[in-house]
Design a protein around this motif. Structure first.
Motif, PDB file in Angstrom:
ATOM      1  N   GLN A  92      -9.348  -8.971  -6.601  1.00  0.00           N
ATOM      2  CA  GLN A  92      -9.567  -9.220  -8.030  1.00  0.00           C
ATOM      3  C   GLN A  92      -8.294  -8.934  -8.833  1.00  0.00           C
ATOM      4  OE1 GLN A  92     -11.485  -7.442  -5.972  1.00  0.00           O
ATOM      5  NE2 GLN A  92     -13.638  -7.487  -6.564  1.00  0.00           N
ATOM      6  N   GLU A 116      -7.979   3.928   0.614  1.00  0.00           N
ATOM      7  CA  GLU A 116      -8.476   3.965   1.991  1.00  0.00           C
ATOM      8  C   GLU A 116      -7.727   5.027   2.779  1.00  0.00           C
ATOM      9  OE1 GLU A 116      -9.467  -0.625   2.862  1.00  0.00           O
ATOM     10  OE2 GLU A 116      -7.351  -0.197   2.495  1.00  0.00           O
ATOM     11  N   ILE A 138      -8.068  -0.036  -4.467  1.00  0.00           N
ATOM     12  CA  ILE A 138      -8.947   0.594  -3.487  1.00  0.00           C
ATOM     13  C   ILE A 138      -8.141   1.678  -2.790  1.00  0.00           C
ATOM     14  CG2 ILE A 138      -8.418  -1.117  -1.709  1.00  0.00           C
ATOM     15  CD1 ILE A 138     -11.408  -0.765  -0.832  1.00  0.00           C
ATOM     16  N   THR A 154      -6.797  -4.782  -5.015  1.00  0.00           N
ATOM     17  CA  THR A 154      -7.950  -5.561  -4.559  1.00  0.00           C
ATOM     18  C   THR A 154      -7.654  -7.052  -4.782  1.00  0.00           C
ATOM     19  OG1 THR A 154      -9.014  -5.537  -6.725  1.00  0.00           O
ATOM     20  CG2 THR A 154      -9.570  -3.718  -5.207  1.00  0.00           C
ATOM     21  N   GLY A 206     -12.259  -2.021 -10.406  1.00  0.00           N
ATOM     22  CA  GLY A 206     -12.237  -2.903  -9.249  1.00  0.00           C
ATOM     23  C   GLY A 206     -10.868  -3.499  -8.946  1.00  0.00           C
ATOM     24  N   TRP A 207      -9.804  -2.835  -9.404  1.00  0.00           N
ATOM     25  CA  TRP A 207      -8.459  -3.378  -9.237  1.00  0.00           C
ATOM     26  C   TRP A 207      -7.632  -2.681  -8.167  1.00  0.00           C
ATOM     27  CZ3 TRP A 207      -7.945  -3.671 -15.224  1.00  0.00           C
ATOM     28  CH2 TRP A 207      -8.689  -4.772 -15.687  1.00  0.00           C
ATOM     29  N   GLU A 247      -9.789   2.027  -9.998  1.00  0.00           N
ATOM     30  CA  GLU A 247     -10.805   1.854  -8.953  1.00  0.00           C
ATOM     31  C   GLU A 247     -12.145   1.448  -9.580  1.00  0.00           C
ATOM     32  OE1 GLU A 247     -11.091   4.250  -4.757  1.00  0.00           O
ATOM     33  OE2 GLU A 247     -11.277   5.431  -6.586  1.00  0.00           O
ATOM     34  N   SER A 285       0.836  -1.205   0.000  1.00  0.00           N
ATOM     35  CA  SER A 285       0.000   0.000   0.000  1.00  0.00           C
ATOM     36  C   SER A 285       0.866   1.249   0.000  1.00  0.00           C
ATOM     37  CB  SER A 285      -0.903   0.016   1.229  1.00  0.00           C
ATOM     38  OG  SER A 285      -1.828  -1.040   1.151  1.00  0.00           O
TER      39      SER A 285
END
Length: 139
Positions: free
Chosen positions: A93, A78, A76, A91, A73-74, A70, A45
């Motif tokens: 995925q 935070e 995220i 992610t 869906g690959w 994003e 991260s």
């Protein structure tokens, strides 16, 4: 002496990127996005600033790419320890697709490095590292 090494590096990088885009686009990904995914895979991260600095890409470009990743869906984003800097991670995925994307990139690199001796690649790597170090000293 006519120094055009920067131009030659740029041309080789553009050709490699074009070919990589041709291969990755069938998998719904582009080389600029792959660079971010690879960076996150290798380093874990990171903040958007960290990604931007590592890839030497302007922050707005990274932001656009992350927004698209994003949506796909690959990645995220935070909240991190510092509320102003959000952490970006892969992610599940993306982690599932990573081996396929990696193979695509590796296969192209194998083609690009055909007929180049191992000792030449060692020198090439050393030269590139020194060039980057020299350029870093300008800032």
């Amino acid at each position: 002496m006519n120094y055009i090494y920067g131009h030659k590096i740029n041309q080789a990088a553009r050709k490699f990127t074009k070919k990589l885009n041709e291969k990755l686009s069938t998998q719904g990904l582009y080389s600029s996005q792959w660079g971010i995914i690879w960076c996150l895979h290798q380093r874990g991260s990171l903040t958007q600033v960290d990604i931007s600095n590592y890839l030497n890409v302007e922050a707005p470009t990274i932001t656009r790419s992350l927004t698209r990743l994003e949506e796909l869906g690959w990645v995220i984003r935070e909240e991190g320890e510092d509320k102003r800097a959000r952490k970006v991670s892969l992610t599940p995925q993306a982690k599932e697709k990573l081996a396929t994307w990696q193979k695509t990139s590796d296969d192209l690199e194998i083609i690009a490095l055909q007929n180049i001796k191992e000792e030449d690649l060692i020198v090439f790597d050393r030269v590139l590292q020194q060039m980057m170090k020299n350029l870093d000293s300008l800032s």
